[in-house]
Design an enzyme around this catalytic site. Structure first.
Site, PDB file in Angstrom:
ATOM      1  N   ASP A   1       5.277  44.818 -38.649  1.00 34.08           N
ATOM      2  CA  ASP A   1       3.751  44.947 -38.450  1.00 34.08           C
ATOM      3  C   ASP A   1       2.825  44.168 -39.475  1.00 34.08           C
ATOM      4  O   ASP A   1       3.558  43.529 -40.368  1.00 34.08           O
ATOM      5  CB  ASP A   1       3.477  46.702 -38.418  1.00 34.08           C
ATOM      6  CG  ASP A   1       2.048  46.921 -37.853  1.00 34.08           C
ATOM      7  OD1 ASP A   1       1.162  45.750 -37.553  1.00 34.08           O
ATOM      8  OD2 ASP A   1       1.815  47.944 -38.092  1.00 34.08           O
TER       9      ASP A   1
HETATM   10  C1  BGC Z   1      -1.391  47.479 -36.395  1.00 39.49           C
HETATM   11  C2  BGC Z   1      -0.766  47.222 -35.352  1.00 39.49           C
HETATM   12  C3  BGC Z   1      -1.013  45.998 -34.505  1.00 39.49           C
HETATM   13  C4  BGC Z   1      -0.962  44.951 -35.608  1.00 39.49           C
HETATM   14  C5  BGC Z   1      -1.458  43.465 -35.161  1.00 39.49           C
HETATM   15  C6  BGC Z   1      -1.520  46.278 -37.343  1.00 39.49           C
HETATM   16  O1  BGC Z   1      -2.527  46.517 -38.533  1.00 39.49           O
HETATM   17  O2  BGC Z   1      -0.646  48.441 -37.149  1.00 39.49           O
HETATM   18  O3  BGC Z   1      -0.588  48.284 -34.563  1.00 39.49           O
HETATM   19  O4  BGC Z   1      -0.395  45.665 -33.501  1.00 39.49           O
HETATM   20  O5  BGC Z   1      -1.989  44.957 -36.448  1.00 39.49           O
HETATM   21  O6  BGC Z   1      -2.973  43.584 -34.814  1.00 39.49           O
END
Ligand code: BGC
Length: 751
Positions: A271
């Site tokens: 993530d």
């Molecule tokens: C989130 C994810 C997301 C990623 C990309 C993160 O902060 O936890 O769910 O897909 O950002 O934007």
């Protein structure tokens, strides 16, 4: 390309080219704008990294994508992969996942995901970071809006449906599927957040998760596994720790479980900035250790940090990583690109956007809304809803004329295409019957200030200026004029979603104060609730006649709410997360374990049972609950047999359960008939009830239908302390009913 050609390509890559494939950067690095979905930090990378990067985060728009891809191919042999958060809709936004799950129709989620894929692929996406299927049992956590809810089975069914909807029926992971090309309009699905992110302590985002391995396997892993079994192409690690080790560095999770046990052979991605955050977690001393830990744990792509880009080369030189480890990760990324056909057509799918799926969005929103309360007002004979013809309706509240019905994770949603409630009502009712006013602000200045910097969340509009005193006077005037007042209230969109944890689950104080001043003037009152989570509604339910939970319903939410209020359709949504009486009850979920001193059935009298002194244990509105305009009566369930041997069960025999449901009301409705099982005694404690299946049936007035279920080995077995499934002889209680708090129970014995 065939496998041999792909392998030749891998072998021909320089180390920098290989490392690049494992790095994901945002649009800022490619001269496109940056859509911030995480903390902003200078990456500190050299130009070769962007030139060789394997994938891009959150750049959309056919022209943008074509431009970036063609410039990239000017200096790289390998096309870029475009990944984006197309979570529950692209331009056309469907109800947020917690809402859509309230339909209890996974097929509906599949259709919405399919339509979403059509739009997003045309505008440049190859991969979506969806579905999010974290089991969430704590309404303080703002991200519950992105999940189907609190139940493992329900989340698993929705997980599969989303994956099939986005990708089509072609699996992207699993034995023997590696060369089948993906359908032209398929969007590769990335399930997230692996694992157990929904269980962050105290509901605070990014916080620690700590639970027994047994609990995790029993209750938390099955939805991700369902997505993997449906063939999702990617898995995203979560921000939280699991057994003291952040998922991004957790070998047990990412290798033993995901790859070895489940056979996942797709791509894993950390993530946003999670690799570098291993340093902040305190399990890596520096970026080099962070990169080493993550890649060794099995993370293929590093999203938005410089760890892989800047560290892998020296880690290889020092022998802390092997080239085989790097090659395996790179090959998986190349395979995904190949399955998408990017080597043949790097501009895959780019086209004009299809026309918006307005009817689909409206239907989905209608099925997502949950009628929580519908009382008969003083002097009336029927409940206040549906509205009666000729009634004068006043619509009041901060959501009366708001286009912010999409919720936080609809980052590409076309906000201007969202009709407001005032517009949707005006379409149906003339001026003599309908008036509206905003009434009060969504949040006071102070409450808004608590939300922090709006600027980083560029897709949210700021507050509209209002004259509070004049608005209050107008609200009172309209409430006195009307036969019924519809209050459109709720959370501000920034109060839920990522980083939207709250310790107070009531409506914003400014709205409560305004409601308390206006409700006394209303002859009848209905609250339409918008927001991203279960709220604490004791006060509201004591002061209005009806409440309909509308969530963040998406592009066509306003029209859908009006359809239901006018009785063009009956509400049919059922909660998939329990609504607390008080925030102090959280985490709160129906499938709790029995304690040694259960409050209701304990033999102990007096004080020493498991309960609160100041609040019932039960939620205000339980899992599975929702009213309709019909009146459904259940017969007692009948079993095909009341005992069965374990041997027969293992050989595939099942127990049939039949129940009759009849609509004794005057309106047609859809009923969600729910089947719960309790294993009365097992080797480990079992939940007081576990959802095993459900059927959604449509019933005309006066209509009666028989509903059949059957349960087998899978439904009667449980995870033991050895983390394996087993089944024991003994009694089982089988309950069929309209929600998790009631129903008729029959017993069944396994011998
Ligand atoms: C989130 C994810 C997301 C990623 C990309 C993160 O902060 O936890 O769910 O897909 O950002 O934007």
């Amino acid at each position: 390309m065939n496998q041999t050609e792909l392998k030749e390509l891998l072998d021909s890559l320089s180390l920098k080219e290989k490392i690049g494939q494992l790095v994901q950067l945002d649009g800022g690095c490619f001269g496109a704008g940056e859509l911030a979905t995480g903390p902003q930090a200078k990456l500190g990378i050299e130009p070769w990294v962007a030139q060789n990067a394997g994938s891009v985060l959150n750049v959309m728009g056919a022209d943008n994508v074509r431009d970036i891809q063609s410039r990239h191919l000017g200096h790289s042999r390998i096309p870029l992969l475009f990944m984006a958060d197309v979570v529950y809709g692209y331009k056309t936004v469907y109800p947020m996942p917690l809402a859509l799950a309230s339909s209890w129709e996974p097929e509906l989620a599949q259709r919405c995901a399919q339509a979403t894929a059509r739009e997003a692929v045309a505008d440049g996406a190859h991969v979506t970071f969806s579905p999010m299927v974290d089991v969430c049992r704590d309404a303080r956590w703002g991200r519950c809006m992105e999940s189907p809810g609190e139940d493992p089975l329900l989340n698993a069914r929705f997980a599969q449906a989303y994956v099939r909807g986005f990708q089509g029926e072609t699996p992207l992971s699993g034995a023997g599927v590696s060369s089948v090309p993906l359908g032209e309009q398929s969007l590769v699905s990335c399930v997230k957040h692996f694992a157990a992110y929904g269980a962050v302590e105290a509901g605070r985002d990014y916080n620690t998760v700590d639970m027994s391995r047994w609990r995790m396997v029993s209750d938390y892993l099955s939805p991700y596994r369902a997505a993997v079994e449906a063939g999702c192409g990617l898995v995203m690690s979560s921000f939280n720790t699991v057994e003291g080790v952040p998922s991004t560095a957790n070998r047990w999770l990412m290798r033993d479980v995901l790859r070895d046990e489940w056979g996942f052979d797709g791509v894993t991605i950390a993530d946003y900035a999670a690799v570098a955050e291993l340093v902040a977690h305190g399990i890596a001393a520096n970026d080099a250790e962070a990169a080493e830990l993550a890649l060794t744990a099995g993370i293929d792509i590093d999203m938005k940090t410089s760890c892989y880009a800047n560290q892998i080369e020296s880690l290889l030189e020092e022998g802390r990583l092997s080239i085989e480890q790097v090659d395996q990760a790179v090959m998986r990324v190349l395979e995904l690109k190949n399955r998408l056909g990017l080597f043949e057509d790097p501009y895959r799918g780019l086209a004009e956007l299809p026309s918006p799926d307005r009817e689909g969005a409206r239907n989905a929103a209608r099925k997502s809304m949950v009628l929580l309360r519908n009382e008969v007002a003083a002097g009336d004979e029927a409940p206040v809803l549906p509205l009666r013809r000729g009634q004068r309706v006043a619509l009041l509240g901060p959501y009366a004329n708001s286009r912010d019905l999409n919720g936080l994770w609809a980052v590409y949603g076309d906000r201007d295409a969202v009709p407001t409630l005032a517009e949707a009502f005006s379409h149906e009712l003339g001026e003599r019957e309908f008036r509206w006013s905003e009434g009060c602000r969504m949040l006071s200045e102070d409450e808004l200030a608590d939300l922090g910097d709006f600027g980083s969340v560029s897709w949210i509009q700021g507050p509209s200026p209002l004259d509070d005193a004049a608005e209050l006077a107008r609200s009172v005037e309209l409430a006195e004029w009307a036969d019924i007042v519809v209050f459109a209230v709720g959370e501000h969109m920034l109060q839920s979603g990522e980083s939207g944890s709250r310790t107070d689950l009531r409506l914003p104080a400014s709205q409560c104060e305004w409601l308390s001043k206006v409700i006394p003037y209303a002859k009848r009152s209905v609250a339409l609730l918008f927001g991203g989570r279960p709220l604490e509604l004791c006060e509201l339910s004591g002061s209005v006649d009806a409440i309909m939970e509308c969530w963040f319903p998406g592009t066509e939410g306003a029209g859908a709410a009006v359809d239901l209020l006018l009785g063009n359709d009956s509400p049919s949504g059922r909660l998939t997360m329990s609504f607390p009486r008080s925030v102090g009850q959280e985490p709160l979920y129906y499938a709790a374990f029995a304690t040694g001193r259960p409050a209701a059935t304990s033999k102990h009298s007096g004080r020493f049972v498991s309960r609160y002194i100041d609040c019932p244990n039960e939620p205000l509105y339980p899992f599975g609950f929702g009213l309709t305009y019909g009146k459904v009566e259940y017969s007692a369930p009948g079993l095909s047999c009341d005992e069965l041997s374990i041997k027969d069960l293992i050989a595939g025999k099942r127990v049939g359960i039949a129940v009759e449901v009849a609509n004794a009301g005057k309106a047609a409705c859809e009923e969600v008939v729910q089947l719960y099982v309790r294993d009365v005694a097992a080797a480990v404690v079992r939940p007081v009830k576990e959802l095993k299946d459900w059927r959604k049936v449509r019933l005309e007035p006066g209509e009666r239908k028989r509903v059949d279920f059957s349960i087998g080995l899978e439904d009667l077995s449980y995870v033991g302390t050895d983390l394996r499934k087993s089944v024991d002889a003994g009694l089982f209680e089988i309950t069929v009913g309209p929600d998790s708090s009631c129903g008729s129970m029959v017993e069944f014995e396994l011998k």
